[in-house]
Design a protein around this motif. Structure first.
Motif, PDB file in Angstrom:
ATOM      1  N   PHE A 106     -16.698 -33.711  12.856  1.00 52.30           N
ATOM      2  CA  PHE A 106     -15.656 -33.593  13.883  1.00 52.30           C
ATOM      3  C   PHE A 106     -14.440 -34.404  13.455  1.00 52.30           C
ATOM      4  N   ASP A 107     -13.263 -33.817  13.645  1.00 51.14           N
ATOM      5  CA  ASP A 107     -12.041 -34.576  13.350  1.00 51.14           C
ATOM      6  C   ASP A 107     -10.947 -34.081  14.290  1.00 51.14           C
ATOM      7  N   ILE A 108     -10.111 -35.007  14.735  1.00 50.58           N
ATOM      8  CA  ILE A 108      -9.037 -34.674  15.685  1.00 50.58           C
ATOM      9  C   ILE A 108      -7.880 -33.957  14.990  1.00 50.58           C
ATOM     10  N   ASP A 109      -7.797 -34.060  13.675  1.00 53.27           N
ATOM     11  CA  ASP A 109      -6.692 -33.465  12.910  1.00 53.27           C
ATOM     12  C   ASP A 109      -7.025 -31.996  12.620  1.00 53.27           C
ATOM     13  N   PRO A 110      -6.237 -31.051  13.201  1.00 56.18           N
ATOM     14  CA  PRO A 110      -6.578 -29.627  13.020  1.00 56.18           C
ATOM     15  C   PRO A 110      -6.431 -29.127  11.592  1.00 56.18           C
ATOM     16  N   SER A 111      -5.791 -29.895  10.728  1.00 59.30           N
ATOM     17  CA  SER A 111      -5.566 -29.405   9.357  1.00 59.30           C
ATOM     18  C   SER A 111      -6.763 -29.642   8.430  1.00 59.30           C
ATOM     19  N   VAL A 112      -7.775 -30.393   8.873  1.00 60.32           N
ATOM     20  CA  VAL A 112      -8.825 -30.780   7.914  1.00 60.32           C
ATOM     21  C   VAL A 112     -10.084 -29.898   7.949  1.00 60.32           C
ATOM     22  N   ALA A 113     -10.303 -29.176   9.067  1.00 61.72           N
ATOM     23  CA  ALA A 113     -11.579 -28.440   9.214  1.00 61.72           C
ATOM     24  C   ALA A 113     -11.744 -27.378   8.131  1.00 61.72           C
ATOM     25  N   ALA A 114     -10.665 -26.634   7.828  1.00 65.57           N
ATOM     26  CA  ALA A 114     -10.781 -25.560   6.828  1.00 65.57           C
ATOM     27  C   ALA A 114     -11.134 -26.140   5.455  1.00 65.57           C
ATOM     28  N   VAL A 115     -10.587 -27.310   5.158  1.00 66.57           N
ATOM     29  CA  VAL A 115     -10.860 -27.951   3.868  1.00 66.57           C
ATOM     30  C   VAL A 115     -12.329 -28.399   3.818  1.00 66.57           C
ATOM     31  N   ALA A 116     -12.791 -28.992   4.926  1.00 65.48           N
ATOM     32  CA  ALA A 116     -14.192 -29.447   4.992  1.00 65.48           C
ATOM     33  C   ALA A 116     -15.150 -28.263   4.834  1.00 65.48           C
ATOM     34  N   ARG A 117     -14.769 -27.098   5.402  1.00 63.96           N
ATOM     35  CA  ARG A 117     -15.629 -25.906   5.271  1.00 63.96           C
ATOM     36  C   ARG A 117     -15.654 -25.423   3.823  1.00 63.96           C
ATOM     37  N   THR A 118     -14.500 -25.452   3.164  1.00 66.57           N
ATOM     38  CA  THR A 118     -14.438 -25.038   1.754  1.00 66.57           C
ATOM     39  C   THR A 118     -15.345 -25.929   0.907  1.00 66.57           C
ATOM     40  N   LEU A 119     -15.281 -27.245   1.148  1.00 68.60           N
ATOM     41  CA  LEU A 119     -16.089 -28.174   0.348  1.00 68.60           C
ATOM     42  C   LEU A 119     -17.579 -27.961   0.574  1.00 68.60           C
ATOM     43  N   ASN A 120     -17.951 -27.686   1.831  1.00 72.97           N
ATOM     44  CA  ASN A 120     -19.371 -27.605   2.197  1.00 72.97           C
ATOM     45  C   ASN A 120     -19.887 -26.166   2.259  1.00 72.97           C
ATOM     46  N   ARG A 121     -19.176 -25.239   1.632  1.00 73.03           N
ATOM     47  CA  ARG A 121     -19.583 -23.833   1.683  1.00 73.03           C
ATOM     48  C   ARG A 121     -21.023 -23.600   1.243  1.00 73.03           C
ATOM     49  N   PRO A 122     -21.544 -24.292   0.205  1.00 74.41           N
ATOM     50  CA  PRO A 122     -22.934 -24.033  -0.204  1.00 74.41           C
ATOM     51  C   PRO A 122     -23.954 -24.335   0.895  1.00 74.41           C
ATOM     52  N   ALA A 123     -23.588 -25.164   1.876  1.00 79.09           N
ATOM     53  CA  ALA A 123     -24.542 -25.500   2.941  1.00 79.09           C
ATOM     54  C   ALA A 123     -24.673 -24.368   3.959  1.00 79.09           C
ATOM     55  N   GLY A 124     -23.772 -23.398   3.920  1.00 82.51           N
ATOM     56  CA  GLY A 124     -23.855 -22.247   4.833  1.00 82.51           C
ATOM     57  C   GLY A 124     -23.862 -22.681   6.276  1.00 82.51           C
ATOM     58  N   GLU A 125     -24.811 -22.130   7.041  1.00 74.86           N
ATOM     59  CA  GLU A 125     -24.898 -22.392   8.494  1.00 74.86           C
ATOM     60  C   GLU A 125     -25.305 -23.833   8.802  1.00 74.86           C
TER      61      GLU A 125
END
Ligand SMILES: C[S@@+](CC[C@H](N)C(=O)[O-])C[C@H]1O[C@@H](n2cnc3c(N)ncnc32)[C@H](O)[C@@H]1O
Length: 223
Positions: A106-125
């Motif tokens: 969780f982060d209050i900054d709306p710009s970081v979630a997409a980056v975090a998803r890109t980094l953690n893509r192998p973890a899937g769901e």
């Protein structure tokens, strides 16, 4: 001069960083490094070099080691607050000593979630990045196994935030004495001051990690 070359060395540093991280990912077969390469390509605005500098990495490796020693290897759902680009989540998933079902960042900054998803893509769901204020979450409804906040120096009222967690919740907290950094609004002078601020009911680990410009403090225990 070759027209395909940039005017000065370093102008194409992003392309070099991308090539290098992809090469290191191929050489080490490491999905986290491959994730860094994806971020460089997909999110040129992300300050990933800062989030993955050697000090940030050292603090998070310290967190993994002490978590394992103090609390064991097995976790259901972990919540990470102030999770930024999801580096800690990726490092926890990357650690074969740990057995984790899922991590929500969780982060209050709306710009970081997409980056975090890109980094953690192998973890899937098993990984979710959510834009949210940590003071507005319903901790009692989900009761995560472990709540991690390595951004305590960035939030105004650490004890007020801990009061939102159900009693008995396991936590891992980090702060530091890097008072001169302008975004640090709530540093502590010592690990003792951090213990007092957090007021945990059970403390399984309390320690400090000296860095060049500051000392990082960590508490692992129960609210
Ligand atoms: C600079 S980063 C993380 C620094 C830390 N050393 C680490 O890597 O864990 C701090 C993050 O906390 C986030 N943050 C600050 N206040 C918050 C809040 N109330 N709820 C959720 N995230 C918050 C910021 O948006 C930022 O991404």
């Amino acid at each position: 001069m070759d027209a395909t070359q940039p005017e000065y060395p370093g102008a194409d540093w992003r392309e070099h960083a991308f090539d290098l991280t992809r090469g290191i990912a191929a050489y080490t077969s490491n999905p986290l490094i491959a994730g860094l390469a994806r971020i460089i390509a997909k999110h040129p605005q992300a300050d990933i070099a800062n989030a993955f500098n050697h000090k940030q990495v050292a603090c998070k490796m310290w967190a993994r080691d002490k978590l394992l020693e103090s609390s064991g290897a097995r976790f259901g759902r972990i919540w990470i607050l102030g999770g930024w680009y999801g580096v800690l989540a990726a490092m926890l998933f990357d650690d074969t000593r740990l057995d984790i079902d899922a991590i929500d960042s969780f982060d209050i900054d709306p710009s970081v979630a997409a980056v975090a998803r890109t980094l953690n893509r192998p973890a899937g769901e098993r990984f979710q990045a959510v834009t949210a204020d940590m003071y507005a979450l319903d901790y009692a409804a989900v009761r995560p196994d472990l709540v991690v906040n390595t951004s305590c120096e960035h939030i105004a009222n650490v004890r007020g935030w801990l009061d939102l967690l159900p009693r008995g919740t396991q936590v891992l907290l980090q702060s530091n004495d890097y008072f001169s950094e302008p975004t640090h609004i709530n540093c502590v002078a010592s690990v003792g001051a951090f213990e007092e601020m957090a007021g945990l009911s059970e403390l399984r680990f309390s320690g400090e990690l000296p860095m060049k410009k500051y000392t990082r403090f960590m508490l692992i225990g129960t609210v």
